[in-house]
Design a protein around this motif. Structure first.
Motif, PDB file in Angstrom:
ATOM      1  N   SER A 379       0.823  -1.209   0.000  1.00  0.00           N
ATOM      2  CA  SER A 379       0.000   0.000   0.000  1.00  0.00           C
ATOM      3  C   SER A 379       0.857   1.259   0.000  1.00  0.00           C
ATOM      4  CB  SER A 379      -0.940   0.001   1.209  1.00  0.00           C
ATOM      5  OG  SER A 379      -0.237   0.185   2.418  1.00  0.00           O
ATOM      6  N   ASN A 380       2.050   1.194   0.578  1.00  0.00           N
ATOM      7  CA  ASN A 380       2.965   2.341   0.578  1.00  0.00           C
ATOM      8  C   ASN A 380       4.134   2.116  -0.374  1.00  0.00           C
ATOM      9  OD1 ASN A 380       4.512   0.431   1.906  1.00  0.00           O
ATOM     10  ND2 ASN A 380       4.513   1.466   3.887  1.00  0.00           N
ATOM     11  N   GLY A 381       3.927   1.238  -1.362  1.00  0.00           N
ATOM     12  CA  GLY A 381       5.019   0.768  -2.195  1.00  0.00           C
ATOM     13  C   GLY A 381       5.714   1.825  -3.023  1.00  0.00           C
ATOM     14  N   GLU A 382       4.977   2.843  -3.485  1.00  0.00           N
ATOM     15  CA  GLU A 382       5.618   3.895  -4.271  1.00  0.00           C
ATOM     16  C   GLU A 382       6.686   4.605  -3.447  1.00  0.00           C
ATOM     17  OE1 GLU A 382       1.362   3.489  -5.841  1.00  0.00           O
ATOM     18  OE2 GLU A 382       2.323   3.573  -3.882  1.00  0.00           O
ATOM     19  N   TRP A 383       6.372   4.889  -2.184  1.00  0.00           N
ATOM     20  CA  TRP A 383       7.303   5.622  -1.324  1.00  0.00           C
ATOM     21  C   TRP A 383       8.393   4.712  -0.786  1.00  0.00           C
ATOM     22  CZ3 TRP A 383       2.262   6.589  -2.112  1.00  0.00           C
ATOM     23  CH2 TRP A 383       1.951   7.875  -2.575  1.00  0.00           C
ATOM     24  N   THR A 384       8.087   3.425  -0.613  1.00  0.00           N
ATOM     25  CA  THR A 384       9.126   2.470  -0.232  1.00  0.00           C
ATOM     26  C   THR A 384      10.182   2.375  -1.321  1.00  0.00           C
ATOM     27  OG1 THR A 384       7.623   1.163   1.137  1.00  0.00           O
ATOM     28  CG2 THR A 384       9.586   0.051   0.319  1.00  0.00           C
ATOM     29  N   ALA A 385       9.754   2.189  -2.560  1.00  0.00           N
ATOM     30  CA  ALA A 385      10.697   2.097  -3.672  1.00  0.00           C
ATOM     31  C   ALA A 385      11.506   3.375  -3.808  1.00  0.00           C
ATOM     32  CB  ALA A 385       9.937   1.808  -4.968  1.00  0.00           C
ATOM     33  N   GLY A 652      -5.216   6.775   5.307  1.00  0.00           N
ATOM     34  CA  GLY A 652      -4.047   5.923   5.209  1.00  0.00           C
ATOM     35  C   GLY A 652      -3.268   6.068   3.920  1.00  0.00           C
ATOM     36  N   ASP A 653      -3.788   6.846   2.961  1.00  0.00           N
ATOM     37  CA  ASP A 653      -3.080   7.016   1.694  1.00  0.00           C
ATOM     38  C   ASP A 653      -1.868   7.934   1.834  1.00  0.00           C
ATOM     39  OD1 ASP A 653      -4.714   5.354   0.271  1.00  0.00           O
ATOM     40  OD2 ASP A 653      -5.853   6.932  -0.730  1.00  0.00           O
ATOM     41  N   MET A 658      -1.851  15.446   6.275  1.00  0.00           N
ATOM     42  CA  MET A 658      -1.650  15.909   4.899  1.00  0.00           C
ATOM     43  C   MET A 658      -2.889  15.615   4.077  1.00  0.00           C
ATOM     44  SD  MET A 658       2.264  14.955   3.805  1.00  0.00           S
ATOM     45  CE  MET A 658       2.041  15.808   2.241  1.00  0.00           C
ATOM     46  N   ASP A 659      -3.222  16.497   3.153  1.00  0.00           N
ATOM     47  CA  ASP A 659      -4.346  16.259   2.244  1.00  0.00           C
ATOM     48  C   ASP A 659      -3.877  16.049   0.808  1.00  0.00           C
ATOM     49  OD1 ASP A 659      -3.522  18.801   1.642  1.00  0.00           O
ATOM     50  OD2 ASP A 659      -5.433  19.769   2.088  1.00  0.00           O
ATOM     51  N   THR A 660      -2.552  15.877   0.629  1.00  0.00           N
ATOM     52  CA  THR A 660      -1.967  15.553  -0.678  1.00  0.00           C
ATOM     53  C   THR A 660      -1.058  14.346  -0.517  1.00  0.00           C
ATOM     54  OG1 THR A 660      -0.020  16.967  -0.350  1.00  0.00           O
ATOM     55  CG2 THR A 660      -1.969  17.982  -1.353  1.00  0.00           C
ATOM     56  N   PRO A 787      -6.423  -0.450  -4.075  1.00  0.00           N
ATOM     57  CA  PRO A 787      -5.156  -0.191  -4.765  1.00  0.00           C
ATOM     58  C   PRO A 787      -4.269   0.781  -4.004  1.00  0.00           C
ATOM     59  CG  PRO A 787      -6.876   1.138  -5.738  1.00  0.00           C
ATOM     60  CD  PRO A 787      -7.547   0.279  -4.697  1.00  0.00           C
ATOM     61  N   SER A 788      -2.983   0.744  -4.285  1.00  0.00           N
ATOM     62  CA  SER A 788      -2.070   1.732  -3.719  1.00  0.00           C
ATOM     63  C   SER A 788      -2.432   3.113  -4.266  1.00  0.00           C
ATOM     64  CB  SER A 788      -0.619   1.380  -4.054  1.00  0.00           C
ATOM     65  OG  SER A 788      -0.406   1.384  -5.448  1.00  0.00           O
ATOM     66  N   PRO A 789      -2.142   4.180  -3.515  1.00  0.00           N
ATOM     67  CA  PRO A 789      -2.749   5.485  -3.826  1.00  0.00           C
ATOM     68  C   PRO A 789      -2.248   6.188  -5.077  1.00  0.00           C
ATOM     69  CG  PRO A 789      -1.303   5.642  -1.920  1.00  0.00           C
ATOM     70  CD  PRO A 789      -1.431   4.187  -2.220  1.00  0.00           C
ATOM     71  N   LEU A 790      -0.975   6.037  -5.441  1.00  0.00           N
ATOM     72  CA  LEU A 790      -0.449   6.794  -6.577  1.00  0.00           C
ATOM     73  C   LEU A 790      -0.590   6.027  -7.889  1.00  0.00           C
ATOM     74  CD1 LEU A 790       1.019   9.271  -7.709  1.00  0.00           C
ATOM     75  CD2 LEU A 790       3.197   8.142  -7.127  1.00  0.00           C
TER      76      LEU A 790
END
Length: 806
Positions: A379-385, A652-653, A658-660, A787-790
């Motif tokens: 779910s946080n995969g974009e930021w993990t990568a 949780g996104d 934060m709202d972005t 799905p993951s958010p981004l």
């Protein structure tokens, strides 16, 4: 009538016509060994012929298969071998799975005739009756015309599928483009998050990692969430490169992941066990120590990067404490200093161990940082990568020999032309992971809430699907029980055409089933590779059995019903297309031998030089600017903020308050993870790839299932209070369902985490829903479909659960 939910072997005993015929055709050279070598002594040995073929499953190995054929039947399967082979003359050898193809090809599960769903039964029940090819094609074509006339071409969809790969493996896309097009998809189930985030940091071109062979020059290798010897066993790709590098390098190797995987064996110095989904927290704490101790490469960060500190922030965002350094040191978004003490309870790694690792990273050069696709499939995969990519930048270990840029390792391959799909008149595109949403409530999906591209919103839901060589309708999709409910409702998707070699679970939702051929039963060609690239050119091992046809033939038959067969074939057979496409490839690559020579040799190999990621950019960043807006490495991405402006987010996104979506590689707790477990579901559930399957392919082969049983890996600290012993049958449960499998009680998985291999064939009651028990042990009975958010990608490893004795 054929009930595909009944055991095939039980069905054969009842004298069912289809199964009996399949066995009669496939069992002529049956043998007792796993590979099927040998023929019964009482049978006179016929003359043997040998043909080349290749594996076509979603593994980059694409391994060479040498088929030994007697009496038009595959007697046994060999591979690319030579008595002259050495450590430095590699061969594209098939793994154990590939060498069992004879059992798949001759399986009683094999589809031999066109079939249609029995009238009065529901999708998913698996009840079919044999029909003629004429009736099958008429049904499929008439329903397609009806849907296009009623809903438009945007209502037609070809789902994401990975069961077949070759130069001519997408003929249905070509056909549909000739009759008005179909709804597009983007992303993959495997790499959505990392594929989405990498262009924001490194640009859209030349952004891949270094080859693994470049790791031979490193002194320290940090490998996040990757197991090449398990996920890519055969051929001359990552498995070969990993072992080759491991044996040659003098580097210390750290494997950072929740499970002690098989790639740890060998020269790996240490398994650094980490809680699932917390890699970005570890990187933040390492960054804190590097910054605090003055060990970051400030010259590199100020010359090559945007967003590291106030000095490198875009002008519009200066003075707002929005840099990565502000985030790390506690003056940024969440005002939390990312100390090792902060990270320790999140990651499960002691603070002193984090400090020691940070010092080792700072004082060892070169450092090679690489990640697999496991950490990003969350779910946080974009930021993990993104965070893992930021780590080598902090110490300036990018663009130099023995380094990489933190993405996955590079791979090389000869380039082959593919069957041209033509131009799709439909421009709208959805994330492939959201196809069930597009069936269920398509017109509600917009660019802001579901990542729809090239349109503000969908005009219609998916009403017609051609599912070719794919098990992603259910088995490989998340929340299988939810997928079943959507697919079984014929008022939503009105018709599903299924094409495959065997009746996997997704095929049970087809209205019409067509019997496919394997690539090694066709003329075929494929290219792949890594440090060594190669092409495999195959010819048919046997003649087509029963009424099986190639996908190219099927698509041509459909095209004929629409009056576009001439445009589809252009007067060429599939073999003639392959030859023409290869000749076009030779015009661009003069090193390639003539086609006849390729057929004779079967396997063509070529060595490639080591790739050092972003070397030219490091040497001259102005002349070799990246394709990011700034031309530099963007640790802060203004583009991401602008691209996602106004998006509809869920709890949780993003970071609290934060709202972005964060424009930095921050740590975001998972929706269902180590920080969000509950009393009812106190354990984290994470998947992994298995030696016995590639995704769900080979998931039904009895011999492979026997040597690779379905197991839930559980740490002794979690098993003991639950009264679970090694080998016990257990139920793994959450709000989405229950699976049954064996317990593997082992310290090779971190406490608090249950690891289950993905791809097992679902085996449950379609009428029971989430109240039933999947005795096949498919992890996707339990995975979330949010799905993951981004990227709107597949977060398959983001789940919580409980485990109990069955």
């Amino acid at each position: 009538m054929i009930d595909t939910n009944v055991s095939r072997r039980t069905f054969l005993k009842t004298g069912g016509a289809l199964g009996a015929l399949a066995v009669a055709g496939g069992g002529a050279v049956a043998a007792d060994s796993l590979f099927g070598s040998g023929v019964a002594d009482a049978v006179a040995a016929p003359e043997e012929k040998v043909t080349w073929g290749h594996c076509a499953i979603n593994c980059p190995g694409r391994c060479a298969l040498k088929m030994h054929v007697k009496d038009d039947e595959i007697a046994w399967v060999d591979t690319h071998t030579s008595p002259d082979a050495t450590f430095d003359t590699p061969q594209a050898r098939a793994c154990l799975r590939g060498r069992t193809y004879r059992r798949w090809a001759n399986s009683p599960d094999r589809i031999s005739y066109p079939m249609k769903r029995v009238e009065g039964t529901k999708r998913g029940e698996g009840k079919y009756e044999r029909i003629s090819w004429d009736e099958a094609i008429d049904l499929a074509a008439s329903k397609l015309k009806e849907v296009i006339e009623k809903h438009g071409n945007e209502a037609v969809y070809v789902p994401y599928a990975t069961g077949v790969s070759a130069t001519t493996s997408r003929p249905f896309n070509r056909f549909l483009n000739l009759v008005g097009g179909y709804l597009n998809f983007y992303n993959s189930y495997s790499t959505a998050q990392i594929s989405c985030i990498t262009p924001y940091m490194y640009g859209s071109k030349n952004n891949g990692g270094s080859s693994l062979s470049s790791g031979e020059d490193a002194k320290l290798i940090l490998c996040f969430g990757s197991s090449p010897t398990e996920t890519r066993q055969g051929g001359l790709t990552t498995h070969y490169d990993w072992v080759h590098m491991r044996e040659r390098t003098g580097a210390k190797i750290y494997m950072i992941e929740p499970r002690f995987n098989d790639s740890n064996f060998g020269h790996s110095e240490e398994w650094l066990p980490i809680n699932p989904g917390t890699d970005a927290a570890l990187v933040a704490a390492l960054g804190h120590e590097l910054i605090k101790n003055g060990q970051t490469d400030e010259e590199f960060l100020h010359t090559y990067c945007v967003g590291y500190d106030e000095e490198t922030m875009p002008e519009a965002y200066q003075g707002k404490n929005m840099s990565y350094k502000d985030y790390i040191m506690g003056t940024g978004y969440d005002k939390v200093e990312k100390t090792p003490e902060w990270a320790a309870p999140i990651t499960g790694i002691p603070a002193e161990r984090i400090r020691a690792l940070a010092d080792e990273i700072a004082t060892t050069k070169p450092v090679y940082v690489v990640q697999g696709w496991g950490p990003q499939r969350r779910s946080n995969g974009e930021w993990t990568a993104w965070a893992i990519m930021a780590l080598p930048c902090l110490i300036g270990q990018v663009g130099l020999p023995g380094t990489s840029n933190g993405t996955r390792e590079a791979r090389n391959s000869p380039s082959l032309s593919s069957l041209p799909a033509g131009t799709n008149p439909v421009k709208a595109s959805i994330p492939c992971f959201l196809f069930t949403d597009a069936i269920d409530h398509g017109p509600e999906m917009t660019a802001k809430n579901a990542g729809v591209k090239n349109a503000d919103a969908l005009k219609t839901g998916i009403k017609y699907m051609i599912n070719y060589a794919g098990n992603c309708l259910t088995n490989q999709h998340s929340d299988i029980n939810k997928a079943h409910e959507i697919l079984a409702d014929e008022s939503k998707c009105e018709f599903i055409l299924g094409i495959d070699t065997v009746m996997c679970d997704s095929m049970n939702y087809s209205d019409v089933v067509l019997p496919d051929l394997f690539r090694f039963e066709n003329d075929s060609q494929i290219a792949t590779g890594s440090d060594w690239g190669y092409i495999i050119t195959g010819t048919p091992a046997t003649s087509p059995k029963f009424e099986r046809k190639s996908a190219y033939e099927m698509a041509a038959m459909l095209a004929d019903k629409f009056g576009v067969k001439d445009q589809f074939t252009e007067g060429k057979t599939e073999q003639e297309w392959i030859r023409e496409l290869y000749d076009k490839s030779r015009e661009k690559d003069a090193k390639l031998p003539p086609y006849e020579e390729m057929q004779e040799m079967g396997v063509y190999t070529r060595e490639y030089p080591h790739i050092v990621s972003m070397q030219k950019f490091r040497e001259d960043p102005a002349a070799n600017a990246l394709t990011t807006p700034s031309g530099k490495i963007e640790i802060f991405s203004e583009k991401l903020l602008k691209d996602t402006e106004g998006w509809e987010l869920q709890d949780g996104d993003t970071l609290k308050g934060m709202d972005t979506l964060p424009p930095l590689p921050v740590y975001i707790p998972e929706w269902e993870g180590v920080e969000t477990t509950t009393e009812e579901h106190p354990l984290v559930l994470s998947g992994f790839h298995y030696r016995g399957r590639i995704h769900s392919s080979w998931g039904f082969i009895p011999e492979l299932k026997e040597v690779n049983p379905m197991e839930a890996w559980i740490n002794p600290a979690d098993a003991e209070p639950r009264g679970i012993k090694h080998g016990d049958t257990v139920h793994v449960t959450n709000d989405r369902g229950t699976i049954e499998l064996y317990a593997k009680v082992t310290p090779r998985v971190v406490p608090g985490t249950v690891a289950v291999s993905q791809g097992a064939w679902w085996d449950g009651d379609v009428h029971a829903g989430k109240d039933g028990v999947d005795k096949g042990g498919s992890i996707n009975t339990l995975t979330t479909q949010r799905p993951s958010p981004l990227s709107k990608g597949n977060p398959q490893h983001t789940n919580i659960c409980e485990v109990k004795k069955a």
